[in-house]
Design a protein around this motif. Structure first.
Motif, PDB file in Angstrom:
ATOM      1  N   THR A  53      -5.756  -1.496  -5.565  1.00 22.93           N
ATOM      2  CA  THR A  53      -4.518  -0.882  -5.937  1.00 22.93           C
ATOM      3  C   THR A  53      -4.303  -1.483  -7.448  1.00 22.93           C
ATOM      4  O   THR A  53      -4.663  -2.569  -7.767  1.00 22.93           O
ATOM      5  N   VAL A  54      -3.472  -0.772  -8.161  1.00 22.69           N
ATOM      6  CA  VAL A  54      -3.010  -1.235  -9.558  1.00 22.69           C
ATOM      7  C   VAL A  54      -1.802  -0.542 -10.096  1.00 22.69           C
ATOM      8  O   VAL A  54      -1.590   0.634  -9.619  1.00 22.69           O
ATOM      9  N   LEU A  55      -0.874  -1.383 -10.667  1.00 26.81           N
ATOM     10  CA  LEU A  55       0.177  -0.662 -11.181  1.00 26.81           C
ATOM     11  C   LEU A  55      -0.063   0.037 -12.571  1.00 26.81           C
ATOM     12  O   LEU A  55      -0.866  -0.396 -13.488  1.00 26.81           O
ATOM     13  N   VAL A  56       0.678   1.275 -12.633  1.00 28.56           N
ATOM     14  CA  VAL A  56       0.166   2.112 -13.621  1.00 28.56           C
ATOM     15  C   VAL A  56       1.591   2.516 -14.461  1.00 28.56           C
ATOM     16  O   VAL A  56       2.294   2.946 -14.077  1.00 28.56           O
ATOM     17  N   LEU A  71      -7.456  -6.122  -4.427  1.00 32.52           N
ATOM     18  CA  LEU A  71      -8.444  -5.432  -3.394  1.00 32.52           C
ATOM     19  C   LEU A  71      -7.638  -5.819  -2.173  1.00 32.52           C
ATOM     20  O   LEU A  71      -7.307  -6.522  -1.686  1.00 32.52           O
ATOM     21  N   ALA A  72      -7.840  -4.584  -1.379  1.00 33.56           N
ATOM     22  CA  ALA A  72      -7.172  -4.570  -0.135  1.00 33.56           C
ATOM     23  C   ALA A  72      -8.180  -5.432   0.741  1.00 33.56           C
ATOM     24  O   ALA A  72      -9.066  -5.694   0.568  1.00 33.56           O
ATOM     25  N   LYS A  73      -7.239  -6.364   1.531  1.00 35.99           N
ATOM     26  CA  LYS A  73      -7.866  -7.305   2.405  1.00 35.99           C
ATOM     27  C   LYS A  73      -8.259  -6.670   3.711  1.00 35.99           C
ATOM     28  O   LYS A  73      -7.638  -5.895   4.475  1.00 35.99           O
ATOM     29  N   GLY A  74      -9.637  -6.829   4.045  1.00 34.36           N
ATOM     30  CA  GLY A  74     -10.154  -6.287   5.249  1.00 34.36           C
ATOM     31  C   GLY A  74     -10.381  -7.145   6.255  1.00 34.36           C
ATOM     32  O   GLY A  74     -10.087  -8.287   6.412  1.00 34.36           O
ATOM     33  N   GLY A 101      -7.162 -16.070  -3.036  1.00 32.58           N
ATOM     34  CA  GLY A 101      -7.065 -14.719  -3.069  1.00 32.58           C
ATOM     35  C   GLY A 101      -8.422 -14.073  -3.671  1.00 32.58           C
ATOM     36  O   GLY A 101      -9.516 -14.692  -3.259  1.00 32.58           O
ATOM     37  N   ASP A 102      -8.301 -12.917  -4.191  1.00 33.48           N
ATOM     38  CA  ASP A 102      -9.601 -12.421  -4.822  1.00 33.48           C
ATOM     39  C   ASP A 102     -10.360 -13.331  -5.867  1.00 33.48           C
ATOM     40  O   ASP A 102      -9.534 -13.947  -6.700  1.00 33.48           O
ATOM     41  N   ASP A 103     -11.529 -13.722  -5.760  1.00 33.82           N
ATOM     42  CA  ASP A 103     -12.198 -14.124  -7.120  1.00 33.82           C
ATOM     43  C   ASP A 103     -12.099 -13.365  -8.143  1.00 33.82           C
ATOM     44  O   ASP A 103     -12.230 -12.028  -8.134  1.00 33.82           O
ATOM     45  N   TYR A 104     -11.860 -13.870  -9.223  1.00 29.72           N
ATOM     46  CA  TYR A 104     -11.634 -12.775 -10.625  1.00 29.72           C
ATOM     47  C   TYR A 104     -11.853 -13.743 -11.878  1.00 29.72           C
ATOM     48  O   TYR A 104     -12.110 -14.879 -12.083  1.00 29.72           O
ATOM     49  N   TRP A 105     -12.017 -12.757 -12.852  1.00 31.97           N
ATOM     50  CA  TRP A 105     -12.186 -13.367 -14.380  1.00 31.97           C
ATOM     51  C   TRP A 105     -11.360 -12.358 -15.137  1.00 31.97           C
ATOM     52  O   TRP A 105     -11.018 -11.196 -14.871  1.00 31.97           O
ATOM     53  N   MET A 135       0.945  -1.273   0.008  1.00 29.61           N
ATOM     54  CA  MET A 135       0.124   0.052  -0.036  1.00 29.61           C
ATOM     55  C   MET A 135       0.832   1.203  -0.039  1.00 29.61           C
ATOM     56  O   MET A 135       1.964   1.152   0.456  1.00 29.61           O
ATOM     57  N   PRO A 136       0.366   2.343  -0.727  1.00 28.48           N
ATOM     58  CA  PRO A 136       1.237   3.564  -0.656  1.00 28.48           C
ATOM     59  C   PRO A 136       1.435   4.177   0.897  1.00 28.48           C
ATOM     60  O   PRO A 136       0.501   4.130   1.537  1.00 28.48           O
TER      61      PRO A 136
END
Length: 196
Positions: A64-67, A193-196, A137-141, A20-21
Motif C-alpha cells: 500500500t501507499v498513500l497517493v 508491504l502487507a505482513k503475511g 519492519g520491512d527492509d528498505y533503502w 488496508m482498504p
C-alpha cells in the motif's frame, strides 16, 4: 496470560485491518489509462491523513501507499500486469511512480538493488541515502538526488517474497521550503508491504 496474548493479537489484527482498504465499499476514485484501458482504484485513507490523501492497494504484490491525488491527477500509465502505476501532474511536470515484483528476481537482493540504483543515478548526484535491515519492519533503502532542476526521492522495500518501490520527481529550487518536499516524503514513507 492467554487473555493478554489474545488481546494483543486482536489489537494487531485491528491495526492491520484499518490500514488496508475495505473492499466492501466502492473506491473513492478510479483512474483509467486512456491508452491501455487499465484501471486502478484509490481507497479512503485513515482520517488523520486528511482528505488530500487516498490509499492505493496493490493486490498482486500486497503493498500500500498513500497517493496525493489532488496533485497527481493524470494517468501516465497503468500496466496490464498489475505491478503498479505512474501518475503525473502536467502543470508542474511532476511524476509519481509505484511498482512491485517478486523478490526472487532482484539481482543481489536488497543490497544489490541499492548499489545498482546508486550506480544508475550517479553517486555524485545523491544528496541523501539510507539503508536498513532489521527487525523493525520491512527492509528498505531510500535515495534522494538532484537531476538538473528536478528533485527525486525513492524508497524501495523488500521482504522474503516481494518488493515494492515508490519514486517521486518534481521541479524545485534547492534549499527552498517547497511544500512538495513534505508531500513527497509523506508518500514514500507510507509505502509498506502487507505482513503475511
Amino acid at each position: 496470560m492467554k487473555k493478554q496474548c489474545a488481546a494483543i493479537i486482536c489489537l494487531l489484527l485491528a491495526i492491520f485491518a484499518f490500514s488496508m482498504p475495505t473492499f466492501a465499499d466502492d473506491p473513492v476514485l478510479t483512474l483509467k489509462d486512456g491508452v491501455s484501458g487499465e484501471e486502478m482504484a484509490l481507497w479512503p485513507s485513515s482520517p488523520e491523513d486528511g482528505p488530500e490523501w487516498l490509499r492505493y492497494y496493490n493486490e498482486r504484490f500486497g503493498f500500500t501507499v498513500l497517493v496525493p491525488h489532488e496533485i497527481f491527477r493524470s494517468v501516465v500509465t497503468i500496466p496490464a500486469n498489475g505491478d503498479g502505476f505512474v501518475l503525473g501532474n502536467r502543470i508542474e511536470k511532476s511524476l509519481f511512480r509505484v511498482s512491485g515484483g517478486w523478490a526472487e528476481f532482484v539481482d543481489g537482493g536488497l543490497r544489490g538493488s541499492f548499489e545498482n540504483a546508486k550506480k544508475a543515478i550517479g553517486e555524485e548526484n545523491i544528496s541523501y541515502e539510507e539503508f536498513s535491515v532489521g527487525d523493525t519492519g520491512d527492509d528498505y533503502w531510500e535515495l534522494y538526488w538532484w537531476e538538473n532542476e528536478r528533485f527525486n526521492i525513492r524508497r524501495f522495500v523488500m521482504n522474503e517474497e516481494v518488493w515494492a518501490e515508490c519514486e517521486i520527481s518534481y521541479p524545485t529550487i534547492p534549499n527552498t521550503e517547497d511544500p512538495m518536499n513534505t508531500i513527497a516524503y509523506t508518500a514514500i514513507q507510507s509505502l509498506v508491504l502487507a505482513k503475511g
